[in-house]
Design an enzyme around this catalytic site. Structure first.
Site, short mmCIF file in Angstrom:
data_model
loop_
_atom_site.label_atom_id
_atom_site.label_comp_id
_atom_site.label_asym_id
_atom_site.label_seq_id
_atom_site.Cartn_x
_atom_site.Cartn_y
_atom_site.Cartn_z
N ASP A 148 0.83 -1.21 0.00
CA ASP A 148 0.00 0.00 0.00
C ASP A 148 0.87 1.27 0.00
O ASP A 148 2.02 1.24 0.43
CB ASP A 148 -0.87 0.04 1.26
CG ASP A 148 -2.11 -0.85 1.16
OD1 ASP A 148 -2.43 -1.30 0.06
OD2 ASP A 148 -2.75 -1.06 2.20
N ARG A 198 -1.04 -0.50 -8.85
CA ARG A 198 -2.39 -0.04 -8.48
C ARG A 198 -2.38 1.50 -8.49
O ARG A 198 -1.59 2.12 -7.79
CB ARG A 198 -2.74 -0.53 -7.08
CG ARG A 198 -4.09 0.01 -6.60
CD ARG A 198 -4.28 -0.20 -5.11
NE ARG A 198 -4.25 -1.59 -4.73
CZ ARG A 198 -4.02 -2.00 -3.49
NH1 ARG A 198 -3.78 -1.13 -2.52
NH2 ARG A 198 -4.02 -3.28 -3.20
P1 FDA Z 1 -13.81 9.73 -5.45
O1 FDA Z 1 -13.37 9.97 -4.05
O2 FDA Z 1 -13.92 10.89 -6.37
O3 FDA Z 1 -15.18 8.94 -5.39
C1 FDA Z 1 -15.92 8.61 -6.54
C2 FDA Z 1 -17.21 7.95 -6.13
O4 FDA Z 1 -16.93 6.73 -5.45
C3 FDA Z 1 -18.02 8.74 -5.13
O5 FDA Z 1 -18.84 9.68 -5.77
C4 FDA Z 1 -18.79 7.64 -4.42
O6 FDA Z 1 -19.86 7.19 -5.22
C5 FDA Z 1 -17.78 6.54 -4.33
N1 FDA Z 1 -16.98 6.64 -3.10
C6 FDA Z 1 -15.67 6.96 -3.00
N2 FDA Z 1 -15.24 6.89 -1.71
C7 FDA Z 1 -16.32 6.54 -0.99
C8 FDA Z 1 -16.53 6.31 0.41
N3 FDA Z 1 -15.56 6.44 1.30
N4 FDA Z 1 -17.77 5.97 0.80
C9 FDA Z 1 -18.78 5.83 -0.08
N5 FDA Z 1 -18.64 6.02 -1.42
C10 FDA Z 1 -17.43 6.38 -1.87
N6 FDA Z 1 -5.26 5.28 -1.02
C11 FDA Z 1 -3.99 5.47 -0.60
O7 FDA Z 1 -3.59 6.60 -0.30
N7 FDA Z 1 -3.13 4.40 -0.51
C12 FDA Z 1 -3.50 3.14 -0.87
O8 FDA Z 1 -2.68 2.21 -0.79
C13 FDA Z 1 -4.84 2.94 -1.33
N8 FDA Z 1 -5.28 1.71 -1.70
C14 FDA Z 1 -6.51 1.58 -2.31
C15 FDA Z 1 -6.91 0.35 -2.82
C16 FDA Z 1 -8.10 0.24 -3.52
C17 FDA Z 1 -8.48 -1.08 -4.11
C18 FDA Z 1 -8.93 1.39 -3.69
C19 FDA Z 1 -10.20 1.31 -4.46
C20 FDA Z 1 -8.56 2.59 -3.13
C21 FDA Z 1 -7.38 2.70 -2.42
N9 FDA Z 1 -7.00 3.90 -1.83
C22 FDA Z 1 -5.70 4.05 -1.38
C23 FDA Z 1 -8.02 4.98 -1.61
C24 FDA Z 1 -8.02 5.98 -2.73
O9 FDA Z 1 -6.83 6.73 -2.72
C25 FDA Z 1 -9.22 6.95 -2.59
O10 FDA Z 1 -9.12 7.65 -1.39
C26 FDA Z 1 -10.58 6.27 -2.65
O11 FDA Z 1 -10.59 5.21 -3.55
C27 FDA Z 1 -11.67 7.28 -3.11
O12 FDA Z 1 -11.34 7.78 -4.38
P2 FDA Z 1 -12.11 7.40 -5.75
O13 FDA Z 1 -11.09 7.17 -6.80
O14 FDA Z 1 -13.03 6.29 -5.53
O15 FDA Z 1 -12.83 8.73 -6.19
#
Ligand code: FDA
Length: 322
Positions: A148, A198
């Site tokens: 991570d 990732r």
């Molecule tokens: P964004 O935040 O713009 O969200 C898009 C949409 O997704 C929202 O409108 C909502 O529908 C849904 N959504 C997102 N977050 C939500 C929540 N908390 N609750 C409910 N709905 C939500 N970060 C990091 O710093 N180090 C890491 O190692 C990882 N590892 C990791 C693994 C995996 C498999 C994922 C999917 C994510 C991570 N992350 C991470 C977290 C990542 O950096 C980020 O904070 C979250 O994925 C939210 O960002 P989105 O890309 O989903 O977009």
């Protein structure tokens, strides 16, 4: 003015408050917290993680299981993390294969800070040695490992440990955070043949000097990084729930000639479950990040910080409890 960091203007304040011991005590002592935590965390016991992983495998999804914990303060705690992962790997190795359309349905995600990376003096060496132990066991059990990404002060150290691990375990995955200004360069450096990367937006509180702060800038960076990874020879792991980022994949597949088995989508346990299933139904590979364990506080607060509605729900449930 561009909207504030990602989608939640309160995000920096929540992430800052999350570091206070008093906030931690208050949040973890509220009785209703645990039921809300269960929305994002498979449970506190290894058996909870195994049950969640089995159900996901049965639905055609792959898993990356995370034993929750970060920032350990002494060598004993770091050894405890290793012991927990060894137990987890043995259990994962015995799970039925499931219906995932790919070769490696099982993965664990690990934070180097939980393996001792920030211990004084030889923290990096301690974390590297522990990570090697985990990778050796993972190989025996047919499980992959992804390291991570944590806050930006550890990025250089983390990526250099990943490079060392890859000398013996070329399948070790790295995580890159699109909100960091450096990440396009890291995508070029690390996205070589076979490299599992990732790509996520990034979940920590970072200064403007190193990170994009507006949602528009973070999204634009994500799309530039995605283009680099999809155009490269590695195995991109598209970790986002954002429909705009997910929709950007199809044109990039057409542009680069990539096949649907040369990358995967990744999402977090409990978030956009229907979208995960939809992607499987249209023939995409999907892996779900499954966190479990008693040290859920930091992970839970990052999820609250991402969405105002999560925070509202949490506060409403807390204030209206009997
Ligand atoms: P964004 O935040 O713009 O969200 C898009 C949409 O997704 C929202 O409108 C909502 O529908 C849904 N959504 C997102 N977050 C939500 C929540 N908390 N609750 C409910 N709905 C939500 N970060 C990091 O710093 N180090 C890491 O190692 C990882 N590892 C990791 C693994 C995996 C498999 C994922 C999917 C994510 C991570 N992350 C991470 C977290 C990542 O950096 C980020 O904070 C979250 O994925 C939210 O960002 P989105 O890309 O989903 O977009």
């Amino acid at each position: 003015m561009a909207p504030s960091v990602l989608s939640n203007p309160l995000r920096p304040a929540i992430l800052a408050a999350a570091r206070s011991g008093r906030v931690k005590e208050a949040v973890t002592r509220v009785p209703v917290t645990k039921s809300i935590v269960r929305r994002f965390v498979a449970g506190e016991a290894l058996s909870d993680a195994a049950a969640a992983a089995s159900a996901l495998l049965g639905s055609g999804r792959a898993v990356s299981v995370d034993h929750l914990g970060e920032d350990v303060h002494d060598a004993e705690q770091a050894r405890g993390t290793v012991a927990a992962y060894l137990e987890l790997l043995a259990v994962l190795g015995r799970l039925p294969a499931g219906r995932f359309d790919g070769t490696h349905p099982l993965e664990v995600s690990v934070k180097l800070s939980a393996l001792g990376q920030t211990l004084p003096r030889d923290g990096e060496k301690v974390a590297l040695d522990h990570a090697r132990t985990l990778c050796t066991a993972a190989r025996e059990h047919g499980v992959r490992v992804t390291v991570d990404a944590e806050d930006h002060t550890r990025t250089d150290s983390t990526l250099s440990i990943v490079r060392e691990l890859r000398a013996d375990f070329p399948w070790v995955g790295a995580v890159l955070q699109a909100y960091l200004r450096r990440t396009e360069g890291d995508c070029r450096d690390l996205g070589g043949a076979g490299s599992r990367i990732r790509l996520c937006k990034g979940a920590y509180r970072e200064p403007e000097s190193v990170a994009y702060r507006s949602r528009a800038d973070v999204d634009a960076s994500y799309l530039r990084c995605l283009r680099i990874l999809m155009g490269g020879d590695g195995y991109p792991m598209v970790a986002t729930h954002d429909p705009a980022m997910i929709d950007a994949v199809a044109p990039l597949l057409a542009e680069t000639g990539r096949s649907t088995d040369s990358f995967e989508h990744q999402m977090l346990f409990g978030i956009r479950d229907l979208e995960q299933v939809r992607l499987v139904d249209v023939g995409r590979r999907v892996r779900v990040y499954v966190p479990y364990g008693t040290q859920w506080y930091g992970y839970f607060m990052r999820r609250l910080a991402e969405r105002p509605s999560n925070l509202r729900f949490f506060l409403r449930s807390t204030l209206t409890r009997d």
